[in-house]
Design a protein around this motif. Sequence first.
Motif, short mmCIF file in Angstrom:
data_model
loop_
_atom_site.label_atom_id
_atom_site.label_comp_id
_atom_site.label_asym_id
_atom_site.label_seq_id
_atom_site.Cartn_x
_atom_site.Cartn_y
_atom_site.Cartn_z
N GLY A 8 0.79 -1.23 0.00
CA GLY A 8 0.00 0.00 0.00
C GLY A 8 0.82 1.28 0.00
N LEU A 9 2.12 1.15 -0.22
CA LEU A 9 2.99 2.33 -0.19
C LEU A 9 2.59 3.31 -1.29
N GLN A 10 2.41 4.57 -0.93
CA GLN A 10 2.13 5.60 -1.92
C GLN A 10 3.32 6.56 -2.00
N GLU A 11 3.60 6.97 -3.22
CA GLU A 11 4.73 7.88 -3.44
C GLU A 11 4.21 9.33 -3.47
N VAL A 12 5.07 10.22 -3.01
CA VAL A 12 4.69 11.63 -2.88
C VAL A 12 5.48 12.46 -3.89
N ALA A 13 4.79 13.38 -4.55
CA ALA A 13 5.46 14.35 -5.43
C ALA A 13 5.04 15.75 -5.01
N PHE A 14 5.91 16.71 -5.24
CA PHE A 14 5.64 18.09 -4.82
C PHE A 14 5.48 19.00 -6.04
N LEU A 15 4.50 19.88 -5.94
CA LEU A 15 4.36 20.95 -6.92
C LEU A 15 5.22 22.10 -6.45
N SER A 65 2.66 28.83 2.22
CA SER A 65 1.37 29.44 2.46
C SER A 65 1.58 30.94 2.32
N GLY A 66 0.84 31.54 1.44
CA GLY A 66 0.98 32.99 1.28
C GLY A 66 2.07 33.37 0.29
N LYS A 67 3.32 33.01 0.63
CA LYS A 67 4.44 33.47 -0.19
C LYS A 67 5.33 32.29 -0.59
N VAL A 68 5.97 32.42 -1.74
CA VAL A 68 7.10 31.54 -2.04
C VAL A 68 8.35 32.41 -2.06
N ARG A 69 9.46 31.83 -1.56
CA ARG A 69 10.68 32.63 -1.40
C ARG A 69 11.88 32.08 -2.15
N HIS A 70 11.70 30.97 -2.86
CA HIS A 70 12.75 30.55 -3.80
C HIS A 70 12.14 29.62 -4.84
N VAL A 71 12.81 29.53 -5.99
CA VAL A 71 12.36 28.61 -7.03
C VAL A 71 12.42 27.20 -6.46
N GLY A 72 11.34 26.46 -6.67
CA GLY A 72 11.31 25.07 -6.20
C GLY A 72 10.68 24.89 -4.84
N GLU A 73 10.31 25.98 -4.19
CA GLU A 73 9.63 25.82 -2.90
C GLU A 73 8.32 25.07 -3.13
N ALA A 74 8.04 24.10 -2.26
CA ALA A 74 6.86 23.25 -2.47
C ALA A 74 5.59 24.00 -2.08
N ILE A 75 4.57 23.90 -2.92
CA ILE A 75 3.30 24.57 -2.69
C ILE A 75 2.20 23.54 -2.39
N ALA A 76 2.25 22.41 -3.11
CA ALA A 76 1.26 21.35 -2.92
C ALA A 76 1.96 20.01 -3.03
N MET A 77 1.33 18.97 -2.47
CA MET A 77 1.87 17.62 -2.68
C MET A 77 0.76 16.70 -3.12
N ALA A 78 1.14 15.71 -3.93
CA ALA A 78 0.19 14.72 -4.41
C ALA A 78 0.69 13.33 -4.03
N VAL A 79 -0.26 12.42 -3.79
CA VAL A 79 0.12 11.04 -3.48
C VAL A 79 -0.54 10.10 -4.49
#
Length: 786
Positions: free
Chosen positions: A41-48, A101-115
Motif C-alpha cells: 500500500g505504499l504511496q509515493e509523494v510528489a511536490f508541486l 502558504s501565502g508566499k514563495v521565497r525561492h524557485v522550487g519551494e513546495a506549494i502542494a503535494m500529491a500522493v
Amino acid sequence: RADIPARLLKREGIGARVPRKEDARHLVGKGNFVGDFVLPGLQEVAFLRSPLAHAVVTGVEIPEALAGKVFLRDMMSDAVDIGSPSSVPTYQYSALPPLASGKVRHVGEAIAMAVAPTRAMAEDLLEEVEVTYDELPVYHSTDSALAATGEFMHPEWKDNVFLTLRANRDFEELAAKAEVKVSRTVELSRQCIVPLEGKSVLAYWDFQTDQLVVVSATQVPHLLRVGIAQHLAMNEEAVRVVSPDVGGAFGYKGQLYPEDLCVAWLAKTYRTPFRYLEDRREHLIVGANTRQHHYRLTAYADRTGRLLALDAVITIDGGAYSYYPFFVGLEPGQAIGNLPGPYSFRGYRCETLCVATNKPGFMAYRGVARTGVCFAIELLMDAVAREVGREPWEVRLENLVPASAMPYVNVANKHFDSGDFPASLRRAVEMIGLQAVRERQARGEPDGRLIGFGTATYTEQSAHGTTVFANWGLPVVPGFDQAVVRMTADGGLEVRVGVHSHGQGMETSFAQIANDVLGIPVSRIRVVHGDTALTPFSSGTYASRATVMSGGAISVACKELLPRIQSIAAYLMGVDAQTVALIEGRAVSGDKSIPLSQVGGAWYLTPQDLPADVHLGGLEVSRAYKPNVDTGTFTYATHAVVVAVDTETGEVEILDYVVVEDCGTMVNPMIVEGQTIGGIAQGIGTAMYEESPYDEQGQPLASTLADYILPGATEVPRIRIDHFETPSPHTEFGAKGVGEGGAIAPPAVIFNAVNDALRGTGAAEVLMTPLTPRRLLAALEGANRE
Ligand code: SMO
C-alpha cells in the motif's frame, strides 16, 4: 596483561587497518536504503514546486476529483511551520512552512503535494493543479537584498539580514604597528552538496507499537525524532525514527526538511505508508546550498611577513530560510571563529553578515565554513608572502602557532590542545620535494604549461562541548554522547550508539574500540545504529565528532563491562580476577583459558553456576561520555599541491597532492586515509568544478549534472598521506576527529598553486571558486589589459 604480546592485544584494536565490515553488502548491491523499502500500500509523494523565486501565492485551484490526493498547507492544521530558533543577539527568525502558504521565497519551494501509487502518477496529478502568483522583487544576490528598502524576506524583519556577528580583539592597537598592509577580496561560489543518495523519507504507522515510524536518510535520527514530535504535536515516545543505509550526508541530512514533515504528516493522518525520494534535479534546485562566502580581508604584518592583525568583512548568502535544528548562524559563527586559522597573530577585527536572498536555504557542508575561511586566510597569506618577497611556506612558518606554545588559546578563543603545526608544514614541503619543483618551474615545461606550488595549513575543531553549542544559541545543545554495550550469551558483543554511520566505517572502527578493551574479535562485535528504538539518545553524526564522542562512550562502557567479565571468568576458572586478560574471545589466566561463551552462558543461561554476588552488575552497560573539556579537539593538517596551468586553454592539472595530517590517535589508519581522500575529492569539486549560479530572476542555472559539474575519478589525482599522531589530552583514547578535514584545504592549495604559476604573467590572480578555464582566462586577459 603484562605478559601478553602487544601483537595479540592490538591485532584488531585501536590502530589496526581492519577492512571495513560494511563494504561487503554495498559491493554486492545489498545495502538497504529508503528507496529499497517495499511496503504493502505504499504511496509515493510528489511536490508541486514554485517556478518563481519571490511571489505571493494568490490562488491554488485543485480539481474536485483530486480531493484526498492533493494537499495544501491549510489542510495540515496539526503541523506547525519549521522553526529555527536561536538566542543569538541580532538573529531574525524565519518560519519554514512544510508547504508554502501565502508566499514563495525561492524557485522550487513546495506549494502542494500529491500522493499516488507511483511517483510518475503523483506528478501527473499535480499537472491538474493551477497556481496563480503576484510577483515580488527578487533578491538574487546579497547586494540586492541589502539594498532593499521594503518587502523584506520575512514578516516583521527590519532588513534582509539573518544576523550580524562582530569580533574585535586588540585590532586597532596592533594594526597601527604594521609595516605592511595587504588586502584581497576572495569569494567562494554557491554550490550544492550532492550526496549519492538525495533526501529520502518514508513514513508509516506501526499499529503494534502505536507509533509513527519515520524511515529517513538522516545523519541525526534522534534529533529528527525530537523535531518531528515537536512539529506534528506528538509525544516523542509515539515517534520512532529509523535511519537505514544512507548514501552520504555531509551536513545535508542534518535537518528537518519540509518534505520530512509532509511525509510524516501524511502517515500520521492516514495511517498508511508514504514515501518521498528527492530526484537529482530537485536536489540541484531545491536542496540546501552551501559554501558561498565573500571575504574582504586586510592583513597587517611586519616586513618579514609576520602577521600582527587581521581585518575582515565576511558576507554569506544565507538563502531564504533557516533550518531546524542547526540554524543559519552555524556558518557565520564558524567563519568568524575560524578565520584566524592556525596562526598566532593577536589583533582581529571581523564583521560577518548572513544575508537572506531568494534561494534555497544555506547549510553547512563537510568542513563547515572552514573550507571558506581556509581559502580566505591562505590566499591572503600567499599575498603577504609575495608582498614581502619570501617563500609562502616560510612566511607561514613564522606565523603558525609553534609546538612549544601548546596548549594555545588563539585570538578567536580557540583552545588548540596539542600538536606541531610547523612540523606538518615542513614535512609536506619535504614530501612534495619543493626544491625540485622550483627548479622545474624555473626551467619551464616543454609544452609551455606553467608550474605552480601551493600549500595551506588548517585546524579542525571537533567534539564541541555543550557550552560551545549553547553559545550558538541552538535549540539543541548536547555536547555529550552515549553507548550501550551488551555481551551476548555466546560471548559476542552488541554495541548500540545513537550516531549514524553512512560511509564513515563506524561499524568497523567502533568494533575496534570495543575490541581494544574487551578482546572480542571484531567479527563478533555488532554495532547497532540508526534506530531510535534501539539506540541511546545522541545529537548525531556531524562535525567529525562520532569517533571522539560515541567512540569515547563505547570505550568507557566497555571498561565498565571488563571487570564484570573478568570476575565471572575468574570464578569459573578458579583464579584471581586480577590475573584475567581477555584475548581473541577468550578469558586467559596463566595457562588456563575459557571462551567468553562460557562467561555469557553462565550469566544469562545457567546462573545457578555462579555465586549470587557476581550477578549484580550484569553484562550490559550504558554510559554517557564527554571529553574532559568543552572546548573540543583540534585536528590539523597541511596540504600541498603542484599544478600545471595551460594559459592557452585555461586548464589546470594537479600533478601532485600531499597531506600531512594529525587527528590524534587513529582507530583505523585505512579509514582515516579513506576519509581524507574522500574529503579532498569534494574539495577539488569546490575548487575547480561545482557551482550553482542564479540569474537576476532568482532562477537556478545549473539544474542537471550536465551543467553542475562534479569531479570524477580522472579529476582526482593520487593523494599521498603522512600521519602525525599526537593524542588529544582531553579525549578517552586520544582521538581528535577526522571526517571532514580533507574537504577544507583543497581550494586554498589549488588556488595558491595556480597563482604561484601565474606569477610570471604579471598581475593575473584568481580569487573566486570554482576555477573554471573561463575564470582563469578572464584573469589573464584582465591582467594583460592593465
Ligand atoms: S557539515 Mo557536517 O555534517 O558537520
